[in-house]
Each structure stands twice: as C-alpha cells, then as structure tokens.
Design an enzyme around this catalytic site. Structure first.
Site, PDB file in Angstrom:
ATOM      1  N   ASP A 164      67.866  29.763  39.104  1.00 24.56           N
ATOM      2  CA  ASP A 164      66.779  30.071  40.036  1.00 24.56           C
ATOM      3  C   ASP A 164      66.383  31.545  39.937  1.00 24.56           C
ATOM      4  O   ASP A 164      65.211  31.888  39.986  1.00 24.56           O
ATOM      5  CB  ASP A 164      67.178  29.762  41.479  1.00 24.56           C
ATOM      6  CG  ASP A 164      67.240  28.267  41.753  1.00 24.56           C
ATOM      7  OD1 ASP A 164      66.851  27.482  40.854  1.00 24.56           O
ATOM      8  OD2 ASP A 164      67.700  27.891  42.841  1.00 24.56           O
ATOM      9  N   THR A 174      78.772  15.993  43.825  1.00 20.38           N
ATOM     10  CA  THR A 174      80.081  15.788  43.178  1.00 20.38           C
ATOM     11  C   THR A 174      80.463  16.965  42.287  1.00 20.38           C
ATOM     12  O   THR A 174      81.625  17.102  41.915  1.00 20.38           O
ATOM     13  CB  THR A 174      80.059  14.520  42.308  1.00 20.38           C
ATOM     14  OG1 THR A 174      79.138  14.746  41.217  1.00 20.38           O
ATOM     15  CG2 THR A 174      79.609  13.301  43.091  1.00 20.38           C
TER      16      THR A 174
END
Ligand code: URA
Length: 215
Positions: A209, A110
């Site tokens: 990351d 979402t």
C-alpha cells in the site's frame, strides 16, 4: 546439511533510510525511492558470495586479471505485489540477471499464502536465485516461495527483505532445518514482533500500500 543463514546488515546509511521508510509521514514517491536505495545497499551484501570466474582484460597499460559473473546468470524474482518495488534497485546491481515474477497473496484472516502468478523458469538447476520480498512477517509466503525454487532445482537462494519479524525468521529457519539447502535471508532489521493482524511491530505498515497505494 542445511545452510540457512540470516544476515542483518548493520550500516548507518541502511538504518537512516529504514527510519525514514518507517515514518508514517513519508509519501509514496519518497517511500519508493528509499525502498529502491535500500535494496541496492542490501544487494551489495546479498551478492557477496555470488559466483564469478576468472577473466582477463587488456588495460591501456597491461593485461589485468579479473573476474566476471559466471554462467548461467542469476535470476531475480520479486514476489508480487510489494516485491516489485525492489526490482529496480536489485537489477541496477545485476543488470544481466534474468527476471521472473511470482505472484503470492496471503489471506487476511488465515494469513496462508497462495500463488496467483508463476512466471519463473521451470528449470532453475544450477541457478542462483534472489527473491525480493520487503516484509518477512509470518514467513508463510517466503517459505512457499523458497519451496517452489528448491522444487525447480535452484542451488542457492538469497531472500532480500527490507524488514523482518523474529517469528518469520524463526519460521523460515524451522521450515528448512535438516534439509540440504543453501538459503540466506538478508535484511535491514529484525523488529520486535508480529501483531495479531500479522503486521510487523513497529514495522512500516503495509509495504504494498505504501509503495503503490491502496487498491
Ligand atoms: N506485510 C506488510 O506489508 N507489512 C507487515 O507489517 C507485514 C506483512
């Protein structure tokens, strides 16, 4: 009266470091160092209107008039996790600032943000807040963070984002339009667009990351 500004800092050193940051071959240690250096350069502009008050010091020769940072001190708030990679570079410039932590995560499907950690002073009245979030993508996380700061009384908010998407900049400006707030977004570049997964294009990939590895 709303005072929402977006400042893209046009400087060859910033552009140079950002280009290296984007490179997929840049490893994590180099990425962290570049992000740190970029934040310090952006912070120089982001603190241009920081509150100071007059003071004087005795030099070896004479009394000199100068300024010192006003009280209360500013608050630096990295938005976890990726904002942590910007904390050191910001604190270097404002070593006396208080530091709060805001943990926000966006749902991968979402793209809606939710708060999982709130270590921020309950009362931010009269405080200048520097929010650190490397990627201004949809704007959802930053808007939620700004709303929280405003609800706690912050009188001035500066968000430092390494990279922004036009959609995110527009979303922040729309969310704050017509509200009596003083918010500035300082960024190194506004890229082309967001892709269907909410990544900035061309961007630099997932900042968290690349800073800390995939967990
Ligand atoms: N967050 C990231 O880390 N990268 C993007 O491109 C968008 C959001």
């Amino acid at each position: 009266m709303s005072h929402v500004k977006t400042l893209t800092i046009d400087h060859p050193l910033i552009a140079h470091k950002l280009t290296a940051l984007r490179d997929e071959n840049t490893d994590s240690p180099t990425f962290r160092r570049l992000a740190d250096e970029l934040v310090t350069l952006l912070a120089y502009e982001a603190t241009r209107t920081i509150s100071v008050e007059p003071t004087s010091v005795q030099t070896p020769v004479a009394l000199a008039q100068g300024v010192k940072l006003s009280n209360p001190t500013p608050v630096i708030i990295p938005i976890l996790r990726a904002g942590l990679g910007m904390l050191e570079g910001m604190s270097r410039l404002l070593p006396t600032a208080e530091v709060g932590f805001l943990g926000m995560v966006r749902d991968h499907d979402t793209l809606e943000p939710s708060t999982y950690a709130d270590r921020i002073p309950g009362d931010l009245r009269g405080r200048e807040v520097f929010l650190l979030d490397p990627m201004l993508a949809t704007g959802g996380t930053l808007i939620a963070a700004i709303d929280l700061m405003l609800a706690r009384g912050a009188n001035r908010i500066v968000a430092i984002c390494l990279l922004s998407a036009p959609e995110g900049v527009a979303a922040v400006e729309k969310a704050l339009a017509g509200r009596d707030v003083d918010v500035t977004v300082v960024t190194a570049a506004i890229d082309e667009r967001l892709n269907e997964k909410g990544y900035i294009v061309p961007g630099l990939g997932d900042a968290g990351d690349r800073l800390f590895g995939v967990v």
